[in-house]
Design a protein around this motif. Structure first.
Motif, PDB file in Angstrom:
ATOM      1  N   VAL A 223       0.847  -1.200   0.000  1.00  0.00           N
ATOM      2  CA  VAL A 223       0.000   0.000   0.000  1.00  0.00           C
ATOM      3  C   VAL A 223       0.880   1.247   0.000  1.00  0.00           C
ATOM      4  O   VAL A 223       0.573   2.247  -0.673  1.00  0.00           O
ATOM      5  N   GLY A 224       1.989   1.191   0.731  1.00  0.00           N
ATOM      6  CA  GLY A 224       2.895   2.334   0.780  1.00  0.00           C
ATOM      7  C   GLY A 224       3.522   2.660  -0.553  1.00  0.00           C
ATOM      8  O   GLY A 224       3.818   3.833  -0.848  1.00  0.00           O
ATOM      9  N   MET A 225       3.712   1.651  -1.404  1.00  0.00           N
ATOM     10  CA  MET A 225       4.238   1.908  -2.745  1.00  0.00           C
ATOM     11  C   MET A 225       3.196   2.572  -3.632  1.00  0.00           C
ATOM     12  O   MET A 225       3.521   3.422  -4.464  1.00  0.00           O
ATOM     13  N   ILE A 226       1.927   2.195  -3.453  1.00  0.00           N
ATOM     14  CA  ILE A 226       0.857   2.796  -4.250  1.00  0.00           C
ATOM     15  C   ILE A 226       0.643   4.256  -3.844  1.00  0.00           C
ATOM     16  O   ILE A 226       0.497   5.136  -4.684  1.00  0.00           O
ATOM     17  N   ILE A 335      10.613   1.055   2.087  1.00  0.00           N
ATOM     18  CA  ILE A 335       9.330   0.409   1.787  1.00  0.00           C
ATOM     19  C   ILE A 335       9.471  -0.595   0.641  1.00  0.00           C
ATOM     20  O   ILE A 335       9.035  -1.747   0.745  1.00  0.00           O
ATOM     21  N   TYR A 336      10.076  -0.172  -0.464  1.00  0.00           N
ATOM     22  CA  TYR A 336      10.193  -1.049  -1.633  1.00  0.00           C
ATOM     23  C   TYR A 336      11.064  -2.285  -1.354  1.00  0.00           C
ATOM     24  O   TYR A 336      10.627  -3.421  -1.631  1.00  0.00           O
ATOM     25  N   PRO A 337      12.272  -2.143  -0.829  1.00  0.00           N
ATOM     26  CA  PRO A 337      13.077  -3.348  -0.573  1.00  0.00           C
ATOM     27  C   PRO A 337      12.443  -4.297   0.437  1.00  0.00           C
ATOM     28  O   PRO A 337      12.597  -5.518   0.319  1.00  0.00           O
ATOM     29  N   LEU A 338      11.738  -3.764   1.438  1.00  0.00           N
ATOM     30  CA  LEU A 338      11.052  -4.646   2.376  1.00  0.00           C
ATOM     31  C   LEU A 338       9.941  -5.418   1.670  1.00  0.00           C
ATOM     32  O   LEU A 338       9.694  -6.593   1.971  1.00  0.00           O
ATOM     33  N   HIS A 339       9.280  -4.782   0.727  1.00  0.00           N
ATOM     34  CA  HIS A 339       8.166  -5.432   0.039  1.00  0.00           C
ATOM     35  C   HIS A 339       8.645  -6.551  -0.881  1.00  0.00           C
ATOM     36  O   HIS A 339       7.978  -7.595  -0.983  1.00  0.00           O
ATOM     37  N   ILE A 340       9.753  -6.359  -1.571  1.00  0.00           N
ATOM     38  CA  ILE A 340      10.198  -7.353  -2.549  1.00  0.00           C
ATOM     39  C   ILE A 340      11.172  -8.368  -1.950  1.00  0.00           C
ATOM     40  O   ILE A 340      11.643  -9.256  -2.666  1.00  0.00           O
ATOM     41  N   GLY A 341      11.488  -8.253  -0.668  1.00  0.00           N
ATOM     42  CA  GLY A 341      12.332  -9.253  -0.018  1.00  0.00           C
ATOM     43  C   GLY A 341      13.808  -9.140  -0.334  1.00  0.00           C
ATOM     44  O   GLY A 341      14.524 -10.150  -0.303  1.00  0.00           O
TER      45      GLY A 341
END
Length: 377
Positions: A223-226, A335-341
């Motif tokens: 959601v944070g990326m959106i 946010i992005y690196p945490l989301h994509i692992g």
């Protein structure tokens, strides 16, 4: 003196105690949340499950891409300025916008990003085209578009954001409905083999609670990326951080070709501990060549540091070291690196894959519980 016998008096019904009122309110609230959790989970949860499954696959995107197209693997990941010049000269008229440099821990080729969504992969030694992909002929790119915008462009992205907030609500209401009484934590976490109604209920709620932190993190970062601008404003307002710096403006007196060999060499010295990751040809009439870079200590796989040099490769015009930002800005860029692992090595990467599978598991077990319970009535 005779006393008349008094008649018994029927006591008035006492008013409900405040505690009883509170219990009744909790029961009504629980019933309402249970109904919402069920039906919203079956509807929005289906989209949530599909997005999660696609995300699990995309965590392994680079590995699957090289397995599917072995011509992309086995190259020496070197960034040669003459090769980069050839790629831009040949492919800029075809819509090439930016180029990702060969990666030692990722795809070891040049990766070109085109304005129409295509991606081209070029030999790092010669610049020859090895592969051209688009959503029309590549299932991984199609899956990527589905994951970030439900194949619907800006409208699909907004819809996905709404589903994301609903998913957060489902996770929190599920936690509330599960919450045990004092002393019953372990019993509430136990998974039963039968009967079917009990099995599907316990598998649903226990797996959801045990993996809730991981799934909630994946959902909130998605959601944070959106809503990146809103999240950045909140985080920088609370913890400090400035806006991303804009590139310097430097006009050309006359048209001048880019000396990519000197430009790459100079840009590589601007941040000694950083690795250049991405660049693009400057705008017509501009003397500024810009690079993304990943400095030591950055989580973002492409880095959020910036280096700007002139076309001739003789002057560093500006440098932005992302590791020197205040906490709010650093949190935004995590946010992005945490989301994509991409943080924490293989363990967190595979945990991210598992988090993407969990919504589908919760959808299936929740549906089976509802169907079995309905059949008992």
């Amino acid at each position: 003196m005779q006393t008349r016998a008094s008649l018994p008096v029927t006591p008035a019904s006492p008013a409900p105690a405040p505690a009883a009122k509170a219990v009744a309110v909790r029961h009504r609230l629980r019933a309402m949340l249970s109904w919402l959790h069920l039906w919203v989970g079956l509807l929005a949860g289906t989209v949530f499950a599909l997005v999660g499954l696609s995300g699990s696959v995309l965590v392994l995107h680079d590995d699957m891409l090289q397995w599917q197209h072995p011509q992309l693997a086995g190259h020496e990941p070197r960034a040669d300025g003459a090769v980069l010049a050839r790629i831009f000269d040949q492919w800029s008229p075809e819509g090439l916008g930016s180029v990702h440099l060969p990666e030692p821990d990722g795809v070891p080729t040049w990766q070109g990003y085109f304005g129409d969504g295509r991606r081209g992969y070029f030999d790092p030694a010669t610049g020859d085209l090895l592969l051209m992909r688009s959503t029309d002929d590549d299932w991984l790119l199609w899956l990527h578009d589905f994951h970030i915008e439900l194949l619907g462009g800006a409208l699909g992205k907004e819809l996905l954001g709404i589903v994301g907030w609903i998913a957060v609500g489902l996770l929190l209401t599920g936690l509330y409905l599960w919450w045990p009484k004092a002393g019953r934590l372990l019993a509430q976490l136990r998974m039963h083999r039968g009967p079917p109604v009990r099995r599907w209920l316990t598998w649903h709620r226990s797996s959801g609670v045990l993996l809730l932190p991981l799934l909630l993190l994946a959902t909130l970062t998605g959601v944070g990326m959106i809503y990146h601008a809103g999240f950045r404003a909140v985080l920088t307002g609370a913890f400090g951080g400035d806006a991303m710096p804009t590139p310097p403006e430097l006009a050309l007196d006359a048209d001048r070709p880019i000396d990519w060999s000197r430009v790459l060499a100079l840009a590589g010295t601007a941040l000694p501990d950083a690795r250049l990751t991405r660049t693009g040809a400057p705008e017509p009439g501009s003397d500024v060549v810009s690079f993304r870079a990943r400095n030591a200590g950055e989580w973002h796989p492409n880095g959020r540091s910036l280096v700007h040099v002139n076309r001739a490769g003789t002057r560093v015009l500006a440098v932005h070291d992302a590791t020197g930002q205040r906490p709010g800005a650093r949190m935004t860029e995590a946010i992005y690196p945490l989301h994509i692992g991409s943080v924490g090595g293989p363990a967190y990467r595979w945990a991210t894959v598992a988090a993407g599978l969990l919504p589908a598991f919760l959808l299936v077990t929740g549906f089976l519980f509802w169907r079995r319970r309905r059949g008992k009535r």
